[in-house]
Design a protein around this motif. Sequence first.
Motif, PDB file in Angstrom:
ATOM      1  N   GLN A 412       0.820  -1.211   0.000  1.00 24.38           N
ATOM      2  CA  GLN A 412       0.000   0.000   0.000  1.00 24.38           C
ATOM      3  C   GLN A 412       0.860   1.269   0.000  1.00 24.38           C
ATOM      4  O   GLN A 412       0.359   2.359  -0.237  1.00 24.38           O
ATOM      5  N   LEU A 413       2.160   1.128   0.254  1.00 31.34           N
ATOM      6  CA  LEU A 413       3.060   2.299   0.283  1.00 31.34           C
ATOM      7  C   LEU A 413       3.753   2.519  -1.057  1.00 31.34           C
ATOM      8  O   LEU A 413       4.274   3.614  -1.315  1.00 31.34           O
ATOM      9  N   GLU A 414       3.761   1.487  -1.903  1.00 29.81           N
ATOM     10  CA  GLU A 414       4.538   1.565  -3.140  1.00 29.81           C
ATOM     11  C   GLU A 414       4.037   2.668  -4.070  1.00 29.81           C
ATOM     12  O   GLU A 414       2.835   2.882  -4.199  1.00 29.81           O
ATOM     13  N   ASP A 415       4.992   3.334  -4.696  1.00 33.70           N
ATOM     14  CA  ASP A 415       4.703   4.472  -5.581  1.00 33.70           C
ATOM     15  C   ASP A 415       3.965   5.613  -4.883  1.00 33.70           C
ATOM     16  O   ASP A 415       3.317   6.438  -5.533  1.00 33.70           O
ATOM     17  N   ASN A 416       4.076   5.650  -3.558  1.00 35.84           N
ATOM     18  CA  ASN A 416       3.615   6.798  -2.775  1.00 35.84           C
ATOM     19  C   ASN A 416       4.879   7.422  -2.191  1.00 35.84           C
ATOM     20  O   ASN A 416       5.744   6.697  -1.684  1.00 35.84           O
ATOM     21  N   LEU A 417       5.009   8.735  -2.242  1.00 37.49           N
ATOM     22  CA  LEU A 417       6.121   9.378  -1.542  1.00 37.49           C
ATOM     23  C   LEU A 417       5.654   9.714  -0.130  1.00 37.49           C
ATOM     24  O   LEU A 417       4.583  10.291   0.052  1.00 37.49           O
ATOM     25  N   LEU A 418       6.465   9.311   0.848  1.00 38.45           N
ATOM     26  CA  LEU A 418       6.152   9.631   2.245  1.00 38.45           C
ATOM     27  C   LEU A 418       7.316  10.416   2.816  1.00 38.45           C
ATOM     28  O   LEU A 418       8.470  10.003   2.689  1.00 38.45           O
ATOM     29  N   GLN A 419       7.013  11.552   3.428  1.00 38.72           N
ATOM     30  CA  GLN A 419       8.079  12.329   4.067  1.00 38.72           C
ATOM     31  C   GLN A 419       7.808  12.389   5.573  1.00 38.72           C
ATOM     32  O   GLN A 419       6.716  12.779   5.998  1.00 38.72           O
ATOM     33  N   LEU A 422      10.674  14.618  11.649  1.00 38.09           N
ATOM     34  CA  LEU A 422      10.757  14.234  13.059  1.00 38.09           C
ATOM     35  C   LEU A 422      10.695  15.455  13.965  1.00 38.09           C
ATOM     36  O   LEU A 422      10.203  15.380  15.084  1.00 38.09           O
ATOM     37  N   ALA A 423      11.201  16.584  13.492  1.00 35.32           N
ATOM     38  CA  ALA A 423      11.240  17.779  14.339  1.00 35.32           C
ATOM     39  C   ALA A 423       9.831  18.307  14.596  1.00 35.32           C
ATOM     40  O   ALA A 423       9.509  18.710  15.711  1.00 35.32           O
ATOM     41  N   THR A 424       8.975  18.274  13.584  1.00 35.12           N
ATOM     42  CA  THR A 424       7.622  18.807  13.776  1.00 35.12           C
ATOM     43  C   THR A 424       6.588  17.692  13.926  1.00 35.12           C
ATOM     44  O   THR A 424       5.396  17.966  14.039  1.00 35.12           O
ATOM     45  N   SER A 425       7.049  16.423  13.891  1.00 32.82           N
ATOM     46  CA  SER A 425       6.158  15.277  14.025  1.00 32.82           C
ATOM     47  C   SER A 425       5.016  15.341  12.999  1.00 32.82           C
ATOM     48  O   SER A 425       3.836  15.376  13.336  1.00 32.82           O
ATOM     49  N   ARG A 426       5.410  15.398  11.750  1.00 31.96           N
ATOM     50  CA  ARG A 426       4.450  15.550  10.674  1.00 31.96           C
ATOM     51  C   ARG A 426       4.777  14.581   9.549  1.00 31.96           C
ATOM     52  O   ARG A 426       5.946  14.412   9.196  1.00 31.96           O
ATOM     53  N   LEU A 427       3.749  13.955   8.986  1.00 31.72           N
ATOM     54  CA  LEU A 427       3.926  13.078   7.834  1.00 31.72           C
ATOM     55  C   LEU A 427       3.404  13.783   6.590  1.00 31.72           C
ATOM     56  O   LEU A 427       2.280  14.286   6.584  1.00 31.72           O
ATOM     57  N   GLY A 428       4.225  13.814   5.537  1.00 33.66           N
ATOM     58  CA  GLY A 428       3.754  14.236   4.225  1.00 33.66           C
ATOM     59  C   GLY A 428       3.510  12.991   3.395  1.00 33.66           C
ATOM     60  O   GLY A 428       4.315  12.061   3.421  1.00 33.66           O
ATOM     61  N   PHE A 429       2.373  12.936   2.691  1.00 38.02           N
ATOM     62  CA  PHE A 429       2.063  11.753   1.863  1.00 38.02           C
ATOM     63  C   PHE A 429       1.403  12.221   0.576  1.00 38.02           C
ATOM     64  O   PHE A 429       0.744  13.260   0.547  1.00 38.02           O
ATOM     65  N   THR A 430       1.615  11.452  -0.483  1.00 37.64           N
ATOM     66  CA  THR A 430       1.134  11.895  -1.799  1.00 37.64           C
ATOM     67  C   THR A 430      -0.044  11.084  -2.328  1.00 37.64           C
ATOM     68  O   THR A 430      -0.621  11.462  -3.345  1.00 37.64           O
ATOM     69  N   SER A 431      -0.394   9.949  -1.711  1.00 38.39           N
ATOM     70  CA  SER A 431      -1.180   8.909  -2.392  1.00 38.39           C
ATOM     71  C   SER A 431      -0.373   8.495  -3.624  1.00 38.39           C
ATOM     72  O   SER A 431       0.797   8.857  -3.734  1.00 38.39           O
ATOM     73  N   THR A 432      -0.953   7.781  -4.554  1.00 38.86           N
ATOM     74  CA  THR A 432      -0.124   7.237  -5.633  1.00 38.86           C
ATOM     75  C   THR A 432       0.445   8.324  -6.544  1.00 38.86           C
ATOM     76  O   THR A 432      -0.244   9.298  -6.870  1.00 38.86           O
ATOM     77  N   ALA A 436       0.450  11.336 -11.174  1.00 37.62           N
ATOM     78  CA  ALA A 436       1.349  12.430 -11.562  1.00 37.62           C
ATOM     79  C   ALA A 436       2.304  11.967 -12.656  1.00 37.62           C
ATOM     80  O   ALA A 436       3.292  12.633 -12.953  1.00 37.62           O
ATOM     81  N   ARG A 437       2.022  10.827 -13.234  1.00 34.60           N
ATOM     82  CA  ARG A 437       2.791  10.262 -14.349  1.00 34.60           C
ATOM     83  C   ARG A 437       4.257   9.999 -13.994  1.00 34.60           C
ATOM     84  O   ARG A 437       5.164  10.230 -14.779  1.00 34.60           O
ATOM     85  N   THR A 438       4.480   9.540 -12.766  1.00 34.69           N
ATOM     86  CA  THR A 438       5.818   9.042 -12.436  1.00 34.69           C
ATOM     87  C   THR A 438       5.661   7.870 -11.479  1.00 34.69           C
ATOM     88  O   THR A 438       4.534   7.512 -11.115  1.00 34.69           O
ATOM     89  N   THR A 439       6.762   7.237 -11.098  1.00 37.53           N
ATOM     90  CA  THR A 439       6.742   6.148 -10.130  1.00 37.53           C
ATOM     91  C   THR A 439       7.960   6.306  -9.223  1.00 37.53           C
ATOM     92  O   THR A 439       8.865   7.087  -9.524  1.00 37.53           O
ATOM     93  N   CYS A 440       7.969   5.537  -8.160  1.00 40.06           N
ATOM     94  CA  CYS A 440       9.107   5.586  -7.245  1.00 40.06           C
ATOM     95  C   CYS A 440      10.370   5.004  -7.882  1.00 40.06           C
ATOM     96  O   CYS A 440      11.471   5.215  -7.380  1.00 40.06           O
TER      97      CYS A 440
END
Length: 449
Positions: A412-419, A422-432, A436-440
């Motif tokens: 479920q994480l593949e081809d999703n960018l996750l950032q 740690l300093a602000t305890s925040r997750l950035g996520f893109t979904s697939t 956006a016409r690219t892959t991991c």
Amino acid sequence: MASSVPIIILSVFLCFFFSLSFSNAQSSFRPRALVLPVQKDAATLQYVTKINQRTPSVSLNVVVDLGGQFFWVDCQNNYVSSTYRPVRCRSSQCSLVTIGTSGYCLDCFLPAGPGCNNNTCTIVHENPATHFVTDGEAAQDVLTLTSTDGSNPGRLVAVPQFIFSCSRTFQLESLASGTVGVAGLGRDRAALPSQLASAFSFPRKFAICLSGSTRVPGVLFFGDSPYNFLPNIQAASFLKYTTLLINPVSTAVAHRLGEKSDEYFIGVKSIRINNKPVKLNTTLLSFDKNGNGGTKISTSEPYTVLESSIFKAVTEAFITEAAALNIARVAGVAPFEVCFSSDNVVSTRLGARVPQIDLVLQNSNVVWSIFGSNSMVSVNDDKVLCLGFVDGGSGPIVGNQPRTSIEIGGHQLEDNLLQFDLATSRLGFTSTLLGARTTCANFNFTSAA
Ligand SMILES: *[C@@H]1O[C@H](CO)[C@@H](O)[C@H](O)[C@H]1NC(C)=O
Ligand SMILES: *[C@@H]1O[C@H](CO)[C@@H](O)[C@H](O)[C@H]1NC(C)=O
Ligand SMILES: *[C@@H]1O[C@H](CO)[C@@H](O)[C@H](O)[C@H]1NC(C)=O
């Protein structure tokens, strides 16, 4: 007077010599980010990265463990390095690793060598596949990594005294073939993200983009964006954000009473399938006083694991919505219970056209959407498509570990960018990223000249 002339000449020469050698020294170059390839292993479905350690430098394959606390390697087999140093008892480095049950002092009665010195600090470390824990000598050695501008690999940089656990060969059981240890990416100060951020004074952030391909690697970045993928897609521009939650009770096998978890949890408030809310026991979505419940992101599960009652509710809703699309259910194929014939399933850019699964986060506008490419697993020569979720069971777990209700796994994480910040305890996520016409697998690993 005459004798001072050669001294001046010599000192001018020395200045020239030193300025030359300093400009070549790695310490004068401060990377803004680092990059590593991450390759899926076909046999174990684990994610493996390549990292250089020791003097002379050796390339090591190690399993990535998103919630892992330490970097640990097998020191019993072929550890040769002139820069190996054990971490002494009661040193400041020892206090850095004093978490879980690690940090106590050890003597060794085997032949002296890497992993066996007296008066050393220990690191108790977990194998993410077997969950077996053992102690290893805490040690320091040179770690060499590749810097990046976010688009290509750049020059090599070294962390001269990277702290790790010196383990033994038996602890490698069930890890991908050819790997010699584990790279822990947890929130702990001794894990890779924090040690690297402090070595190079960059933000305590890292990003992971896993590729589902077992031939072309995905990518792991330490440090901030840009995270650029071919054909010139700035993947960070698609990030949405949610708070990383801290489970007040450790989920590690070996931990002290009252210790928090080092793993990454997010606050799923509800689940929607084709925009319809699934009826769940919402108590299971928060932590109870023993650390049970909640949602974590994990690379040690190949597929998302749901607590039994959630699994039942989600799969029933999915089956109903699939039937409405004329998708016929067929017998399950282990480890999956819910499978369909691919006959009436249309392929789209986002994978098979199946009911959309949404994880609703802090409010109804912040949604992690899961499309066919991440929800379905193709089996039996693509004739069958299985819902890539598994039933995790219910009730207490043997060994008193807290039971997490939702573990979002590798597929479920593949081809999703996750950032992970740690300093602000925040997750950035893109979904697939497929939308956006690219892959991991599209990071350009060719070095810029
Ligand atoms: C550690 O100390 C003990 C007791 O003095 C000794 O028997 C042992 O050989 C030492 N081990 C190493 C690795 O030096
Ligand atoms: C919901 O889950 C909690 C925690 O497991 C449990 O105590 C409770 O009985 C459940 N409620 C229902 C209605 O099943
Ligand atoms: C990858 O980067 C290299 C070095 O900058 C460049 O020469 C090459 O064209 C890039 N590849 C693609 C497909 O753009």
